[in-house]
Design an enzyme around this catalytic site. Structure first.
Site, PDB file in Angstrom:
ATOM      1  N   ASP A 117       0.648  -1.506  -0.198  1.00 21.53           N
ATOM      2  CA  ASP A 117       0.150   0.371   0.425  1.00 21.53           C
ATOM      3  C   ASP A 117       0.768   1.849   0.163  1.00 21.53           C
ATOM      4  O   ASP A 117       1.752   1.988   0.968  1.00 21.53           O
ATOM      5  CB  ASP A 117      -0.617  -0.374   1.035  1.00 21.53           C
ATOM      6  CG  ASP A 117      -1.648  -1.674   1.495  1.00 21.53           C
ATOM      7  OD1 ASP A 117      -1.147  -2.528   0.778  1.00 21.53           O
ATOM      8  OD2 ASP A 117      -3.075  -1.241   2.039  1.00 21.53           O
ATOM      9  N   GLU A 136      -4.368   1.715  -3.199  1.00 22.20           N
ATOM     10  CA  GLU A 136      -5.406   2.485  -2.260  1.00 22.20           C
ATOM     11  C   GLU A 136      -5.146   3.784  -1.043  1.00 22.20           C
ATOM     12  O   GLU A 136      -6.495   3.918  -0.859  1.00 22.20           O
ATOM     13  CB  GLU A 136      -6.242   1.529  -1.434  1.00 22.20           C
ATOM     14  CG  GLU A 136      -5.626   1.166   0.001  1.00 22.20           C
ATOM     15  CD  GLU A 136      -6.096   0.692   1.131  1.00 22.20           C
ATOM     16  OE1 GLU A 136      -7.234   0.198   0.403  1.00 22.20           O
ATOM     17  OE2 GLU A 136      -5.252   0.224   1.814  1.00 22.20           O
ATOM     18  N   ASN A 137      -4.142   3.549  -0.536  1.00 17.61           N
ATOM     19  CA  ASN A 137      -3.956   4.927   0.189  1.00 17.61           C
ATOM     20  C   ASN A 137      -3.153   5.930  -1.014  1.00 17.61           C
ATOM     21  O   ASN A 137      -2.100   7.058  -0.008  1.00 17.61           O
ATOM     22  CB  ASN A 137      -3.285   4.476   1.273  1.00 17.61           C
ATOM     23  CG  ASN A 137      -3.627   3.358   1.852  1.00 17.61           C
ATOM     24  OD1 ASN A 137      -3.677   2.295   2.565  1.00 17.61           O
ATOM     25  ND2 ASN A 137      -5.263   3.611   2.840  1.00 17.61           N
ATOM     26  N   HIS A 195     -10.750   1.638   0.779  1.00 23.19           N
ATOM     27  CA  HIS A 195     -10.167   2.448   0.168  1.00 23.19           C
ATOM     28  C   HIS A 195     -10.915   2.913  -1.421  1.00 23.19           C
ATOM     29  O   HIS A 195     -10.263   4.014  -1.380  1.00 23.19           O
ATOM     30  CB  HIS A 195      -9.210   2.639   1.148  1.00 23.19           C
ATOM     31  CG  HIS A 195      -8.765   3.326   2.819  1.00 23.19           C
ATOM     32  ND1 HIS A 195      -9.286   4.543   3.498  1.00 23.19           N
ATOM     33  CD2 HIS A 195      -8.124   2.613   2.970  1.00 23.19           C
ATOM     34  CE1 HIS A 195      -8.770   3.832   4.539  1.00 23.19           C
ATOM     35  NE2 HIS A 195      -8.627   2.828   4.626  1.00 23.19           N
ATOM     36  N   HIS A 201      -6.525  -8.527  -0.268  1.00 23.29           N
ATOM     37  CA  HIS A 201      -6.426  -7.458   1.003  1.00 23.29           C
ATOM     38  C   HIS A 201      -7.757  -7.108   1.799  1.00 23.29           C
ATOM     39  O   HIS A 201      -8.854  -7.788   1.885  1.00 23.29           O
ATOM     40  CB  HIS A 201      -7.478  -6.335  -0.279  1.00 23.29           C
ATOM     41  CG  HIS A 201      -7.369  -4.664   0.769  1.00 23.29           C
ATOM     42  ND1 HIS A 201      -5.248  -3.990   0.653  1.00 23.29           N
ATOM     43  CD2 HIS A 201      -7.606  -3.576   0.990  1.00 23.29           C
ATOM     44  CE1 HIS A 201      -6.120  -3.130   1.118  1.00 23.29           C
ATOM     45  NE2 HIS A 201      -7.381  -2.911   1.600  1.00 23.29           N
ATOM     46  N   HIS A 233      -3.244  -4.854   3.517  1.00 21.73           N
ATOM     47  CA  HIS A 233      -4.090  -4.224   4.122  1.00 21.73           C
ATOM     48  C   HIS A 233      -4.122  -3.322   5.730  1.00 21.73           C
ATOM     49  O   HIS A 233      -4.167  -2.529   6.204  1.00 21.73           O
ATOM     50  CB  HIS A 233      -5.565  -4.971   4.294  1.00 21.73           C
ATOM     51  CG  HIS A 233      -6.658  -3.835   5.096  1.00 21.73           C
ATOM     52  ND1 HIS A 233      -6.953  -2.695   4.700  1.00 21.73           N
ATOM     53  CD2 HIS A 233      -7.077  -4.377   6.233  1.00 21.73           C
ATOM     54  CE1 HIS A 233      -7.539  -2.336   6.034  1.00 21.73           C
ATOM     55  NE2 HIS A 233      -8.235  -3.377   6.939  1.00 21.73           N
ATOM     56  N   HIS A 284      -0.804  -3.174   6.729  1.00 22.52           N
ATOM     57  CA  HIS A 284       0.740  -2.267   6.646  1.00 22.52           C
ATOM     58  C   HIS A 284       1.550  -2.598   7.773  1.00 22.52           C
ATOM     59  O   HIS A 284       2.169  -2.013   7.885  1.00 22.52           O
ATOM     60  CB  HIS A 284       0.000  -0.821   6.971  1.00 22.52           C
ATOM     61  CG  HIS A 284      -1.008   0.216   5.834  1.00 22.52           C
ATOM     62  ND1 HIS A 284      -0.949   1.639   6.035  1.00 22.52           N
ATOM     63  CD2 HIS A 284      -1.645  -0.500   5.075  1.00 22.52           C
ATOM     64  CE1 HIS A 284      -1.449   2.110   5.043  1.00 22.52           C
ATOM     65  NE2 HIS A 284      -2.793   0.559   3.876  1.00 22.52           N
TER      66      HIS A 284
HETATM   67 FE   FE2 Z   1      -3.804   0.404   2.917  1.00 23.89          FE
HETATM   68 FE   FE2 Z   2      -6.727  -1.483   3.289  1.00 23.83          FE
END
Ligand code: FE2
Ligand code: FE2
Length: 266
Positions: free
Chosen positions: A8, A39-40, A68, A157, A182, A184
């Protein structure tokens, strides 16, 4: 063939890390293909055509996503027209975008003529929104993809380690790699499963690690102390690129090696 998966990408620090470190990693590992979870990438929440464009320009071939997905409304543009952008496969039928794709390998230095399939799915344990069963849908999708190529990368994820491990075991021997995203937090359980699938529970994240999962520490602690919503700004310091390099046998599509990546942006 060799591919790099990048965990991510969080905010501008994460995008900068990819821009700066990816050329070096491509060279160092003789990479044929690069996949990143984006996604981030937009201020820590969601993705826009602008942040996706920066990530593609940095040398990433395919971008995956996760819960996200909908945080930035501009994502609709990506879902409508960008074939290199994937959303979790297990949204209800009729949801814009696609959960998998088949891509040509760009690096023809070694005269590789294979295609790579990438599949993005989302778990259902401790994660929102509730989607369709990823096990059932991924099995069907993998069967379809295998008619075109045996080189298949899966970004799962999901939050729960149990769901991720079960998903990896479920697809063992059917896909080249299952790597989780997801949480992290990079896990240290990289392995080749008994039937030849490379597996890692979580790739970690690319961005500022002096924080809480890429965000400033104080507001996160305050939220836990008070239960009141806070604004979580993207943190700044100790920027790292996290992911995994996976070597795949072209003929069988099975993994030969998986190596975790954790690089400092200095
Ligand atoms: Fe994420
Ligand atoms: Fe996520």
């Amino acid at each position: 063939m060799k591919l790099l998966f990048i965990g991510d990408i969080v905010g501008q620090p994460g995008r900068n890390a990819v821009k700066t470190l990816l050329p070096k990693l491509r060279e160092q590992h003789a990479l044929d293909f690069v996949i990143a979870n984006g996604e981030n990438s937009a201020g820590g929440s969601g993705i826009t055509p602008k942040t996706a464009g920066e990530i593609f320009d940095a040398g990433v071939d395919v971008i995956t996503s996760g819960d996200h997905l909908w945080d930035q409304k501009e994502v609709m543009e990506l879902l409508a027209s960008e074939k290199r952008f994937l959303r979790p496969l297990n949204y209800p039928a009729g949801t814009p975008g696609q959960g998998s794709g088949i891509f040509e390998i760009k690096n023809s230095k070694f005269k590789i003529q294979n295609s790579v399939a990438v599949l993005n799915a989302q778990g259902r344990t401790f994660i929102q929104p509730p989607l369709e069963n990823p096990f059932l849908l991924a099995a069907e999708e993998v069967k379809r993809l295998r008619e075109r190529t045996k080189i298949i990368f899966v970004d799962f994820h999901a939050e729960a380690t149990s769901e991720k491990i079960a998903f990896g075991r479920f697809l063992d021997g059917q896909v080249s790699a299952v790597v989780g995203t997801h949480t992290h937090v990079q896990t240290a359980d990289e392995q080749i499963l008994p039937h030849g699938t490379a597996y890692l529970t979580d790739a970690g994240f690319t961005g500022p690690h002096d924080g809480c999962l890429g965000r400033e520490i104080e507001p996160v602690i305050k939220k836990f102390l008070t239960g009141m919503p806070q604004r979580f700004e993207v943190a700044r310091n100790r920027v790292q690129l996290h992911g995994a390099v996976i070597e795949i046998d072209d003929a069988s599509g099975m993994a030969v090696k998986i190596q975790r990546v954790s690089e400092n942006l200095t």
